[in-house]
Design a protein around this motif. Structure first.
Motif, PDB file in Angstrom:
ATOM      1  N   GLY A 152     -26.076  -9.086  35.814  1.00 34.02           N
ATOM      2  CA  GLY A 152     -26.128 -10.474  36.247  1.00 34.02           C
ATOM      3  C   GLY A 152     -24.956 -11.248  35.675  1.00 34.02           C
ATOM      4  N   SER A 153     -25.027 -12.567  35.777  1.00 26.42           N
ATOM      5  CA  SER A 153     -23.986 -13.440  35.245  1.00 26.42           C
ATOM      6  C   SER A 153     -24.237 -13.718  33.767  1.00 26.42           C
ATOM      7  CB  SER A 153     -23.967 -14.762  36.010  1.00 26.42           C
ATOM      8  OG  SER A 153     -23.129 -15.702  35.367  1.00 26.42           O
ATOM      9  N   CYS A 154     -23.158 -13.795  32.999  1.00 27.89           N
ATOM     10  CA  CYS A 154     -23.256 -14.108  31.568  1.00 27.89           C
ATOM     11  C   CYS A 154     -23.418 -15.597  31.294  1.00 27.89           C
ATOM     12  CB  CYS A 154     -22.018 -13.586  30.842  1.00 27.89           C
ATOM     13  SG  CYS A 154     -22.074 -11.819  30.446  1.00 27.89           S
ATOM     14  N   ASP A 155     -23.263 -16.423  32.295  1.00 27.75           N
ATOM     15  CA  ASP A 155     -23.279 -17.871  32.058  1.00 27.75           C
ATOM     16  C   ASP A 155     -24.532 -18.347  31.324  1.00 27.75           C
ATOM     17  OD1 ASP A 155     -20.826 -18.015  33.256  1.00 27.75           O
ATOM     18  OD2 ASP A 155     -21.564 -18.790  35.180  1.00 27.75           O
ATOM     19  N   PRO A 156     -25.742 -17.908  31.708  1.00 25.06           N
ATOM     20  CA  PRO A 156     -26.922 -18.398  30.972  1.00 25.06           C
ATOM     21  C   PRO A 156     -26.936 -17.974  29.502  1.00 25.06           C
ATOM     22  CG  PRO A 156     -27.563 -17.443  33.094  1.00 25.06           C
ATOM     23  CD  PRO A 156     -26.129 -17.071  32.864  1.00 25.06           C
ATOM     24  N   TRP A 157     -26.264 -16.881  29.174  1.00 24.49           N
ATOM     25  CA  TRP A 157     -26.242 -16.398  27.806  1.00 24.49           C
ATOM     26  C   TRP A 157     -25.237 -17.151  26.933  1.00 24.49           C
ATOM     27  CZ3 TRP A 157     -29.880 -13.135  26.073  1.00 24.49           C
ATOM     28  CH2 TRP A 157     -30.581 -12.365  26.999  1.00 24.49           C
ATOM     29  N   THR A 158     -24.237 -17.740  27.536  1.00 20.98           N
ATOM     30  CA  THR A 158     -23.201 -18.422  26.748  1.00 20.98           C
ATOM     31  C   THR A 158     -23.297 -19.948  26.825  1.00 20.98           C
ATOM     32  OG1 THR A 158     -21.645 -18.306  28.612  1.00 20.98           O
ATOM     33  CG2 THR A 158     -21.606 -16.498  27.025  1.00 20.98           C
ATOM     34  N   ASP A 159     -24.143 -20.483  27.704  1.00 20.36           N
ATOM     35  CA  ASP A 159     -24.275 -21.928  27.860  1.00 20.36           C
ATOM     36  C   ASP A 159     -25.221 -22.476  26.799  1.00 20.36           C
ATOM     37  OD1 ASP A 159     -24.103 -24.491  28.855  1.00 20.36           O
ATOM     38  OD2 ASP A 159     -25.562 -24.151  30.474  1.00 20.36           O
ATOM     39  N   TRP A 160     -24.788 -22.385  25.525  1.00 17.21           N
ATOM     40  CA  TRP A 160     -25.670 -22.707  24.409  1.00 17.21           C
ATOM     41  C   TRP A 160     -26.056 -24.175  24.347  1.00 17.21           C
ATOM     42  CZ3 TRP A 160     -23.475 -26.170  20.991  1.00 17.21           C
ATOM     43  CH2 TRP A 160     -22.080 -26.268  21.014  1.00 17.21           C
ATOM     44  N   GLN A 161     -25.230 -25.053  24.926  1.00 16.95           N
ATOM     45  CA  GLN A 161     -25.592 -26.479  24.898  1.00 16.95           C
ATOM     46  C   GLN A 161     -26.858 -26.765  25.689  1.00 16.95           C
ATOM     47  OE1 GLN A 161     -22.032 -25.882  25.875  1.00 16.95           O
ATOM     48  NE2 GLN A 161     -20.868 -27.483  24.838  1.00 16.95           N
ATOM     49  N   ASN A 162     -27.234 -25.857  26.591  1.00 15.15           N
ATOM     50  CA  ASN A 162     -28.428 -26.058  27.414  1.00 15.15           C
ATOM     51  C   ASN A 162     -29.536 -25.061  27.085  1.00 15.15           C
ATOM     52  OD1 ASN A 162     -27.542 -28.282  29.120  1.00 15.15           O
ATOM     53  ND2 ASN A 162     -26.071 -26.839  29.985  1.00 15.15           N
ATOM     54  N   PHE A 163     -29.450 -24.398  25.934  1.00 12.99           N
ATOM     55  CA  PHE A 163     -30.556 -23.534  25.526  1.00 12.99           C
ATOM     56  C   PHE A 163     -31.809 -24.391  25.328  1.00 12.99           C
ATOM     57  CE2 PHE A 163     -27.836 -20.061  23.223  1.00 12.99           C
ATOM     58  CZ  PHE A 163     -27.417 -19.593  24.452  1.00 12.99           C
ATOM     59  N   ASP A 164     -32.941 -23.949  25.887  1.00 11.94           N
ATOM     60  CA  ASP A 164     -34.188 -24.677  25.660  1.00 11.94           C
ATOM     61  C   ASP A 164     -34.811 -24.230  24.342  1.00 11.94           C
ATOM     62  OD1 ASP A 164     -35.419 -22.211  26.171  1.00 11.94           O
ATOM     63  OD2 ASP A 164     -35.892 -22.735  28.252  1.00 11.94           O
ATOM     64  N   GLN A 165     -35.870 -24.919  23.950  1.00  9.77           N
ATOM     65  CA  GLN A 165     -36.475 -24.639  22.650  1.00  9.77           C
ATOM     66  C   GLN A 165     -37.066 -23.239  22.601  1.00  9.77           C
ATOM     67  OE1 GLN A 165     -36.104 -26.803  20.079  1.00  9.77           O
ATOM     68  NE2 GLN A 165     -36.803 -25.055  18.877  1.00  9.77           N
ATOM     69  N   THR A 166     -37.583 -22.759  23.720  1.00 11.44           N
ATOM     70  CA  THR A 166     -38.135 -21.400  23.743  1.00 11.44           C
ATOM     71  C   THR A 166     -37.052 -20.372  23.431  1.00 11.44           C
ATOM     72  OG1 THR A 166     -39.838 -22.034  25.343  1.00 11.44           O
ATOM     73  CG2 THR A 166     -39.310 -19.687  25.168  1.00 11.44           C
ATOM     74  N   THR A 167     -35.878 -20.554  24.001  1.00 13.18           N
ATOM     75  CA  THR A 167     -34.764 -19.638  23.741  1.00 13.18           C
ATOM     76  C   THR A 167     -34.343 -19.704  22.279  1.00 13.18           C
ATOM     77  OG1 THR A 167     -33.962 -19.811  26.016  1.00 13.18           O
ATOM     78  CG2 THR A 167     -32.379 -19.093  24.339  1.00 13.18           C
ATOM     79  N   LYS A 168     -34.232 -20.901  21.747  1.00 12.52           N
ATOM     80  CA  LYS A 168     -33.842 -21.047  20.345  1.00 12.52           C
ATOM     81  C   LYS A 168     -34.879 -20.421  19.416  1.00 12.52           C
ATOM     82  CE  LYS A 168     -31.118 -25.291  20.975  1.00 12.52           C
ATOM     83  NZ  LYS A 168     -30.963 -26.714  20.572  1.00 12.52           N
ATOM     84  N   ASP A 169     -36.148 -20.603  19.748  1.00  4.83           N
ATOM     85  CA  ASP A 169     -37.197 -19.999  18.914  1.00  4.83           C
ATOM     86  C   ASP A 169     -37.124 -18.476  18.981  1.00  4.83           C
ATOM     87  OD1 ASP A 169     -38.074 -22.517  18.252  1.00  4.83           O
ATOM     88  OD2 ASP A 169     -39.766 -22.514  19.657  1.00  4.83           O
ATOM     89  N   GLY A 170     -36.823 -17.942  20.158  1.00  2.00           N
ATOM     90  CA  GLY A 170     -36.678 -16.497  20.290  1.00  2.00           C
ATOM     91  C   GLY A 170     -35.504 -15.963  19.495  1.00  2.00           C
ATOM     92  N   MET A 171     -34.403 -16.708  19.484  1.00  2.00           N
ATOM     93  CA  MET A 171     -33.239 -16.297  18.697  1.00  2.00           C
ATOM     94  C   MET A 171     -33.549 -16.332  17.214  1.00  2.00           C
ATOM     95  SD  MET A 171     -30.315 -18.320  20.910  1.00  2.00           S
ATOM     96  CE  MET A 171     -28.902 -17.759  19.980  1.00  2.00           C
ATOM     97  N   LYS A 172     -34.273 -17.348  16.787  1.00  2.00           N
ATOM     98  CA  LYS A 172     -34.618 -17.448  15.369  1.00  2.00           C
ATOM     99  C   LYS A 172     -35.552 -16.322  14.958  1.00  2.00           C
ATOM    100  CE  LYS A 172     -36.443 -20.591  11.854  1.00  2.00           C
ATOM    101  NZ  LYS A 172     -36.980 -21.947  11.576  1.00  2.00           N
TER     102      LYS A 172
END
Length: 804
Positions: A601-621
């Motif tokens: 797929g496209s890498c854009d959703p993986w690198t667009d960190w300014q628009n990461f939602d809280q669920t994504t940030k919690d998963g990264m943490k």
């Protein structure tokens, strides 16, 4: 999760002070606590010393008994901060109340070690820190001195007896006990007091970082959370460390090791108990060895040239040709700005206690037309030692590049072939590499630096499958012997020798170098470069626990200390130039080196960190916490990713610890990771230890030089060097005239020369590749056999410091 420290059950009960009849309860700990220290407006905080000094109308009718605290007592060196608000007369608020060294009851604490305490007692009982038991060595000594000095006079008048007894108790809490911070000279006590005042302006001057003078008074030399730090250019910042860390710097005492990164991390003058104390570290990648995906703005101006800048070799060539924009000096501008002293302070404030710093071999020298900027990055590594010492951080020095390249990747200096331990110049390049290991080991083994640079990664990511494990092991044993010759044996003598696994895996190194002294196995467990998946990052929360934790435990038993020298939060290879300049990405199906990867797929959703939602940030943490717990001792890659000059933002967000802290996907306290994998004690110490003497049978099985090397053939048929050159000893920093900075050479008995070319022999370009044939004849007019290093009578050549 880190829990509040409960009130200790072994606190000594003392008679209550006559301050108030009210009882207080600390709801957080569910235990009674003493009344708070009175503020500046508290009634009857009298300057008088006894009832005799009160006037007839001093006490209003019906008032409570006054507090005879009196004026703060000072010695001949000036005021000292103390932990009680009242006893300080609100003169030195803020930092002083956080310092174990400023406590008004410092003498009642048990000593932890040289220059420090295990846990300081504070006036606020909510801290949960206990005095030493009555009868302890320190407590007893000072209590007896107090009783002898302030024994109440024999008198029948009850009121005087009560007053004197009360005065003794209050003076016990109020008298300042002069204490050195580590080994700080008494004259610095006034400066320490200034450190607790926000009105302190600090100092400036060459390399003093706050150790000079400002406004005619001593500048700040130490401080904790909220203190003001002055850097060498005169600018200041506020030190933020919520974990009890204390910085210290004095140019007149530049090798003072009293600083502490956090209260739970041993100070530099204390023993770091590997296997018990955890390495919680981060890399300073891309600083002294620039990489395209870490500092894209350095490479972006030169990627469209006929020979694009894809590594430091081609970057250096492009910069040298670009005199209009500063030429090769642009690299020094990068060293000055990409990582600064403030980064070191922030790393300590993030709860981290170790740094892994990649250093190239051209910190020492270059040869044969190599375009790298020679020697300058060493000046900044010296700054790194100074800044790490100032903030209580330890350093793992990683030799990241070797002549000819040890892996053919861009971060080895030059993208392309592997010419170290492989090919016709593979042996000569290995000889040269061992020399550079020796030069570095001799410098960092000096006592001025050994407490800060405590680990030495002798070779970053050698591609062992190209060299063979036996040949790599032979090279490792030779390097180990070189480091130990420089540092000697015994606890604290020189650095831990850090061996990368060469991508063979942990199990293949079980039992390597039995009886070795201070060694560690280094692996780089990345999730980003395997098969790609579009599964959200929230699905990776247990992956490190199942993939790594058990292997780490097993290897800690079979080998000894293990550490993850690099890891990240990336689960795909998305990110600008993560695989190299113009190399594409596996995830998008355009990876140049392996077209078999199909587009996910496209890498854009993986690198667009300014628009990461809280669920994504919690998963990264969650992934970060699981990785930390599973790996136990680690260095995240990397502290900082620079902005692209094209987009103006970070293009590889999963690789930046600093960005994660700022945006909520890295833990603000790495101790949160403990137990994340379901096992709160994943390793049962102690680690294996040895005297340092490798059994003769092991040495015989790993001879140096090896009989042959891959794609080169018999070593006797290959170009080699001889130890007849002058050794370019690394230069020391410049401090005050009274500071002994060393001569760069720890072992005066190590007098072998540098490996250099034999005048009668022929050599190939060190970067020639693996398809060329060796010169024939190899040498003329004499033997073709090279001489290996021995203790010859040849003094090292001291090189001057790099240009300022």
């Amino acid at each position: 999760m880190s829990q509040p420290t409960p009130v200790r059950s072994d606190n000594i009960n003392y008679d209550p002070l006559p301050l108030t009849s009210e009882q207080h309860t600390d709801s957080l700990y569910n235990a009674p606590s003493a009344p708070p220290s009175p503020g500046p407006d508290a009634a009857f905080h009298t300057p008088q010393q006894s009832f005799r000094e009160l006037g007839d109308e001093s006490i209003p009718s019906g008032a409570a008994q006054p507090r005879f605290l009196g004026a703060a007592l000072y010695d001949e060196r000036g005021p000292n901060i103390r932990d009680s608000y009242a006893s300080s007369h609100n003169t030195y608020p803020s930092i002083g109340r956080e310092s174990e060294y400023s406590s008004s009851v410092y003498a009642l604490n048990e000593a932890r070690g040289a220059g420090s305490l295990s846990e300081p007692y504070h006036d606020d009982p909510r801290d949960g820190m206990a005095m030493s038991p009555v009868g302890g060595a320190r407590a007893s000594r000072y209590m007896e001195e107090k009783r002898a000095t302030y024994a109440p006079p024999r008198s029948k008048r009850k009121v005087i007896v009560i007053a004197v007894v009360a005065a003794v108790i209050l003076l016990l809490l109020a008298i300042i006990i002069p204490v050195y911070f580590a080994v700080v000279k008494p004259k610095n006590n006034a400066a320490n007091a200034d450190a607790s005042s926000d009105s302190s302006s600090g100092g400036s001057g060459s390399n003093n970082s706050g150790g000079g003078k400002a406004g005619g008074s001593l500048a700040v030399k130490t401080g904790g959370d909220g203190s003001k730090v002055t850097m060498e250019d005169g600018t200041t910042f506020t030190y933020s460390n919520k974990f009890g860390g204390m910085w210290y710097w004095d140019e007149e005492d530049p090798f003072n090791n009293g600083a502490r990164a956090q209260k739970w991390s041993p100070a530099l003058n204390e023993t770091f108990n590997y296997g018990i104390d955890k390495i919680r570290g981060v890399n300073l990648g891309g600083w002294l060895t620039p990489e395209p995906f870490i500092v894209p703005s350095l490479f972006e101006p030169y990627v469209n040239l006929p020979t694009p800048a894809v590594d430091e070799w081609t970057l250096s060539e492009a910069m040298r040709a670009d005199s209009a924009n500063g030429g090769i000096n642009q690299l020094e501008d990068h060293y000055k700005t990409f990582i600064t002293e403030q980064d070191f302070a922030e790393i300590a404030g993030a709860g981290l206690n170790y740094l892994r710093i990649a250093l190239p071999y051209w910190a020492i020298e270059v040869r044969d037309g190599e375009p790298f900027l020679e020697g300058v990055c060493w000046k900044y590594f010296l700054k790194a030692i100074q800044w790490a010492r100032k903030y209580g951080l330890r350093i793992n020095l990683d030799l990241h590049t070797l002549p000819g390249s040890q892996n053919g990747w861009n971060h080895s200096g030059r993208l392309g072939d592997i010419n170290m331990l492989q090919g016709p110049m593979g042996f000569a390049n290995a000889q040269r590499s061992l020399d550079y290991i020796r030069v570095i080991a001799e410098f960092i083994s000096q006592p001025q630096y050994s407490s800060v640079v405590t680990m030495f990664g002798i070779t970053n990511e050698p591609r062992g499958s190209f060299m063979g494990q036996d040949v790599l092991s032979s090279y490792y044993l030779q390097a180990y012997d070189i480091v130990r010759k420089a540092s000697g044996t015994g606890e604290g003598q020189g650095p831990i020798v850090n061996f990368h696994d060469g991508f063979f895996g942990r199990t293949n190194w079980a039992g390597f170098l039995p009886n070795a002294d201070r060694i560690s196995l280094d692996l780089h467990p990345y999730l980003a470069f395997a098969q790609q998946s579009d599964a959200p990052i929230t699905t990776y929360g247990t992956t490190p626990c199942t993939a790594w934790a058990s292997d780490v435990n097993s290897s800690m038993s079979a080998f000894g200390l293990n550490n993850a020298g690099e890891w990240s939060l990336a689960v795909t290879d998305c990110g600008k130039w993560v695989n190299g300049v113009n190399q594409g990405m596996r995830y998008e199906g355009n990876y140049v080196l392996d077209p078999s990867f199909k587009r996910v797929g496209s890498c854009d959703p993986w690198t667009d960190w300014q628009n990461f939602d809280q669920t994504t940030k919690d998963g990264m943490k969650t992934l970060a916490l699981a990785s930390m717990d599973a790996l136990q001792n680690y260095f995240f890659w990397t502290w900082k990713i620079g902005n692209s000059s094209v987009t103006g933002k970070v293009e590889a967000p999963h690789w930046s610890y600093k960005l994660g802290l700022e945006n909520g996907w890295m833990p603000t306290d790495p101790r949160e990771a403990d137990g994340q994998c379901g096992n709160t004690a994943p390793w049962d110490p102690p680690l294996k230890t040895g005297s340092g003497q490798i059994p003769a049978s092991v040495s015989a099985s790993l001879p140096w030089p090896p009989a042959s090397i891959s794609k080169g053939g018999a070593v006797t048929d290959l170009p080699s060097y001889t130890p007849t050159g002058a050794v370019p000893t690394l230069s020391a920093p410049t401090f005050s005239p009274s500071a002994s900075v060393g001569d760069g050479w720890a072992n005066a008995d190590d007098k072998a020369g540098l490996m250099v070319a034999i005048s009668s022999c022929s050599y190939l370009d060190p970067w020639i590749g693996t398809t060329a044939n060796p010169p024939s004849p190899l040498c003329s007019g004499g033997s073709t056999r090279r001489k290996e290093p021995v203790l010859e009578v040849r003094e090292p050549m001291i090189t001057p410091p790099p240009g300022v």
